[in-house]
Scaffold this motif. Structure first.
Motif, PDB file in Angstrom:
ATOM      1  N   ALA A 178       0.828  -1.210   0.000  1.00 27.97           N
ATOM      2  CA  ALA A 178       0.000   0.000   0.000  1.00 27.97           C
ATOM      3  C   ALA A 178       0.863   1.261   0.000  1.00 27.97           C
ATOM      4  O   ALA A 178       0.566   2.247   0.688  1.00 27.97           O
ATOM      5  N   GLY A 179       1.964   1.222  -0.744  1.00 29.76           N
ATOM      6  CA  GLY A 179       2.799   2.408  -0.918  1.00 29.76           C
ATOM      7  C   GLY A 179       3.935   2.572   0.067  1.00 29.76           C
ATOM      8  O   GLY A 179       4.746   3.495  -0.071  1.00 29.76           O
ATOM      9  N   TYR A 180       4.014   1.696   1.064  1.00 28.90           N
ATOM     10  CA  TYR A 180       5.087   1.777   2.064  1.00 28.90           C
ATOM     11  C   TYR A 180       5.828   0.447   2.134  1.00 28.90           C
ATOM     12  O   TYR A 180       5.224  -0.607   1.913  1.00 28.90           O
ATOM     13  N   PRO A 181       7.115   0.473   2.481  1.00 29.98           N
ATOM     14  CA  PRO A 181       7.823  -0.790   2.673  1.00 29.98           C
ATOM     15  C   PRO A 181       7.169  -1.601   3.788  1.00 29.98           C
ATOM     16  O   PRO A 181       6.663  -1.022   4.765  1.00 29.98           O
ATOM     17  N   VAL A 182       7.173  -2.912   3.663  1.00 26.86           N
ATOM     18  CA  VAL A 182       6.596  -3.775   4.705  1.00 26.86           C
ATOM     19  C   VAL A 182       7.173  -3.422   6.073  1.00 26.86           C
ATOM     20  O   VAL A 182       6.449  -3.341   7.073  1.00 26.86           O
ATOM     21  N   LEU A 183       8.470  -3.191   6.139  1.00 27.44           N
ATOM     22  CA  LEU A 183       9.137  -2.879   7.400  1.00 27.44           C
ATOM     23  C   LEU A 183       8.599  -1.605   8.048  1.00 27.44           C
ATOM     24  O   LEU A 183       8.613  -1.468   9.279  1.00 27.44           O
ATOM     25  N   TYR A 184       8.118  -0.682   7.240  1.00 26.90           N
ATOM     26  CA  TYR A 184       7.588   0.590   7.754  1.00 26.90           C
ATOM     27  C   TYR A 184       6.533   0.379   8.829  1.00 26.90           C
ATOM     28  O   TYR A 184       6.521   1.060   9.858  1.00 26.90           O
ATOM     29  N   TYR A 185       5.644  -0.571   8.598  1.00 24.58           N
ATOM     30  CA  TYR A 185       4.474  -0.714   9.460  1.00 24.58           C
ATOM     31  C   TYR A 185       4.824  -1.135  10.885  1.00 24.58           C
ATOM     32  O   TYR A 185       4.271  -0.596  11.850  1.00 24.58           O
ATOM     33  N   SER A 186       5.720  -2.089  11.032  1.00 23.49           N
ATOM     34  CA  SER A 186       6.081  -2.502  12.393  1.00 23.49           C
ATOM     35  C   SER A 186       6.889  -1.405  13.099  1.00 23.49           C
ATOM     36  O   SER A 186       6.690  -1.154  14.294  1.00 23.49           O
ATOM     37  N   LEU A 187       7.772  -0.728  12.367  1.00 19.59           N
ATOM     38  CA  LEU A 187       8.513   0.381  12.973  1.00 19.59           C
ATOM     39  C   LEU A 187       7.575   1.501  13.391  1.00 19.59           C
ATOM     40  O   LEU A 187       7.741   2.106  14.457  1.00 19.59           O
ATOM     41  N   ALA A 188       6.577   1.772  12.571  1.00 20.37           N
ATOM     42  CA  ALA A 188       5.600   2.818  12.901  1.00 20.37           C
ATOM     43  C   ALA A 188       4.827   2.454  14.158  1.00 20.37           C
ATOM     44  O   ALA A 188       4.541   3.319  15.005  1.00 20.37           O
ATOM     45  N   ALA A 189       4.475   1.178  14.306  1.00 20.24           N
ATOM     46  CA  ALA A 189       3.727   0.748  15.488  1.00 20.24           C
ATOM     47  C   ALA A 189       4.550   0.949  16.755  1.00 20.24           C
ATOM     48  O   ALA A 189       4.047   1.455  17.775  1.00 20.24           O
ATOM     49  N   PHE A 190       5.828   0.567  16.718  1.00 20.46           N
ATOM     50  CA  PHE A 190       6.670   0.741  17.903  1.00 20.46           C
ATOM     51  C   PHE A 190       7.010   2.211  18.138  1.00 20.46           C
ATOM     52  O   PHE A 190       7.159   2.637  19.283  1.00 20.46           O
ATOM     53  N   GLN A 191       7.126   2.981  17.079  1.00  9.70           N
ATOM     54  CA  GLN A 191       7.358   4.415  17.214  1.00  9.70           C
ATOM     55  C   GLN A 191       6.229   5.085  17.993  1.00  9.70           C
ATOM     56  O   GLN A 191       6.457   5.964  18.823  1.00  9.70           O
ATOM     57  N   LYS A 192       4.999   4.667  17.748  1.00 16.22           N
ATOM     58  CA  LYS A 192       3.823   5.248  18.406  1.00 16.22           C
ATOM     59  C   LYS A 192       3.600   4.689  19.806  1.00 16.22           C
ATOM     60  O   LYS A 192       2.810   5.237  20.569  1.00 16.22           O
ATOM     61  N   SER A 193       4.280   3.602  20.134  1.00 17.78           N
ATOM     62  CA  SER A 193       4.020   2.890  21.391  1.00 17.78           C
ATOM     63  C   SER A 193       4.792   3.499  22.557  1.00 17.78           C
ATOM     64  O   SER A 193       5.500   4.493  22.417  1.00 17.78           O
ATOM     65  N   SER A 194       4.672   2.840  23.704  1.00 13.87           N
ATOM     66  CA  SER A 194       5.345   3.313  24.913  1.00 13.87           C
ATOM     67  C   SER A 194       6.775   2.796  25.058  1.00 13.87           C
ATOM     68  O   SER A 194       7.430   3.072  26.070  1.00 13.87           O
ATOM     69  N   VAL A 195       7.278   2.030  24.081  1.00 14.69           N
ATOM     70  CA  VAL A 195       8.668   1.573  24.185  1.00 14.69           C
ATOM     71  C   VAL A 195       9.592   2.783  24.137  1.00 14.69           C
ATOM     72  O   VAL A 195       9.282   3.807  23.525  1.00 14.69           O
ATOM     73  N   ASP A 196      10.723   2.665  24.796  1.00 15.70           N
ATOM     74  CA  ASP A 196      11.654   3.797  24.882  1.00 15.70           C
ATOM     75  C   ASP A 196      12.559   3.905  23.668  1.00 15.70           C
ATOM     76  O   ASP A 196      12.923   5.014  23.255  1.00 15.70           O
ATOM     77  N   THR A 197      12.945   2.760  23.128  1.00 14.14           N
ATOM     78  CA  THR A 197      13.903   2.782  22.025  1.00 14.14           C
ATOM     79  C   THR A 197      13.699   1.575  21.125  1.00 14.14           C
ATOM     80  O   THR A 197      13.146   0.558  21.554  1.00 14.14           O
ATOM     81  N   ILE A 198      14.121   1.701  19.877  1.00 17.55           N
ATOM     82  CA  ILE A 198      14.006   0.630  18.896  1.00 17.55           C
ATOM     83  C   ILE A 198      15.398   0.323  18.351  1.00 17.55           C
ATOM     84  O   ILE A 198      16.144   1.243  17.990  1.00 17.55           O
ATOM     85  N   ILE A 199      15.732  -0.958  18.287  1.00 18.97           N
ATOM     86  CA  ILE A 199      16.966  -1.396  17.638  1.00 18.97           C
ATOM     87  C   ILE A 199      16.568  -2.167  16.395  1.00 18.97           C
ATOM     88  O   ILE A 199      15.794  -3.132  16.469  1.00 18.97           O
ATOM     89  N   LEU A 200      17.072  -1.742  15.260  1.00 17.11           N
ATOM     90  CA  LEU A 200      16.772  -2.394  13.987  1.00 17.11           C
ATOM     91  C   LEU A 200      17.951  -3.284  13.595  1.00 17.11           C
ATOM     92  O   LEU A 200      19.092  -2.822  13.561  1.00 17.11           O
ATOM     93  N   VAL A 201      17.660  -4.548  13.335  1.00 23.25           N
ATOM     94  CA  VAL A 201      18.704  -5.498  12.942  1.00 23.25           C
ATOM     95  C   VAL A 201      18.539  -5.809  11.463  1.00 23.25           C
ATOM     96  O   VAL A 201      17.514  -6.342  11.032  1.00 23.25           O
ATOM     97  N   THR A 202      19.547  -5.452  10.677  1.00 23.89           N
ATOM     98  CA  THR A 202      19.458  -5.610   9.234  1.00 23.89           C
ATOM     99  C   THR A 202      20.852  -5.665   8.627  1.00 23.89           C
ATOM    100  O   THR A 202      21.820  -5.157   9.216  1.00 23.89           O
ATOM    101  N   ASN A 203      20.949  -6.250   7.456  1.00 27.54           N
ATOM    102  CA  ASN A 203      22.218  -6.247   6.728  1.00 27.54           C
ATOM    103  C   ASN A 203      22.273  -5.144   5.688  1.00 27.54           C
ATOM    104  O   ASN A 203      23.256  -5.025   4.960  1.00 27.54           O
TER     105      ASN A 203
END
Length: 232
Positions: free
Chosen positions: A31-56
């Motif tokens: 729907a116009g966004y990378p699949v990865l966008y959606y989960s990052l967006a969910a955690f961005q809006k959540s109460s978690v303090d920080t996000i670590i992205l693991v990727t090559n």
């Protein structure tokens, strides 16, 4: 009083062999966004303090996803390993100082705020939890020749999803134990946690929509779900 730090580790290092094509599943457009966008967006809006992205694909993710969509909770991008558990361990090392960690597959775009909040609430009580759903179909246990051995009661069988959430010291110690023994056949983080003999993983309801993008058909299904989803 020391504040509890909650970290989300989002895994985006899969090769996507079953998807085919040249674009890995976590970067395919949904729907116009990378699949990865959606989960990052969910955690961005959540109460978690920080996000670590693991990727090559660290540079690509930094510029085209993290910076492009202003995900300022992504404080570290670390390289993944040869197998999923290697990638999780890399994320755990980068999460030093955390009290709790939520480990999530970046190819699951339908994680919701409710799942995240419920996971955080539950892990503080049980130290280990995961979202999942009861199976709808009858499940058969088979032998190596494909013959049925037994039929477990359907009400006792769940399909496990992510996020899978743990006390940080607990899951780090469990991963170090598994890696030291070179245990094979690890497919998710609850299996690692269960190597700690006193730990039982609490399962909580996620959603049947919390699918993992694996094959080309999954993109079609996910696009249909997006049209009716209230979570994204």
């Amino acid at each position: 009083m020391q504040t509890e730090k909650i970290t989300a580790i989002v895994l985006a290092g899969g090769s996507g062999k079953r998807m085919g094509g040249t674009v890995k599943k976590q970067y395919m457009l949904l729907a116009g966004y990378p699949v990865l966008y959606y989960s990052l967006a969910a955690f961005q809006k959540s109460s978690v303090d920080t996000i670590i992205l693991v990727t090559n694909e660290k540079e690509y993710c930094q510029k085209e996803i993290v910076q492009a969509y202003h995900f300022d909770k992504v404080t570290k991008i670390v390289s993944g390993g040869a197998e999923r558990y290697n990638s999780v361990y890399a994320g755990l090392l980068a999460a030093e100082g955390s009290s709790y960690v939520l480990i999530h597959d970046g190819a699951r775009p339908f994680v919701s705020q409710e799942m995240i909040d419920h996971s955080i609430e539950t892990v503080k009580k049980y130290r280990a939890c995961a979202v999942g759903m009861p199976v709808k179909d009858t499940i058969k246990i088979v032998d190596k020749s494909g013959f049925t051995v037994t039929t477990p009661k359907r009400e006792t069988v769940w399909q496990v999803q992510t996020p899978q959430t743990f006390s940080y010291p607990l899951i780090l110690a469990a991963y170090e134990k598994v890696l030291a023994k070179q245990v094979e056949g690890i497919t998710d983080d609850t299996m690692v946690a269960e190597y700690q003999s006193d730990v039982r993983v609490k399962l909580i309801e996620g959603s049947y929509d919390n699918m993992k993008i694996t094959t080309p058909e999954d993109i079609t299904v996910a696009e249909a779900l997006l049209k009716t989803s209230q979570n994204i």
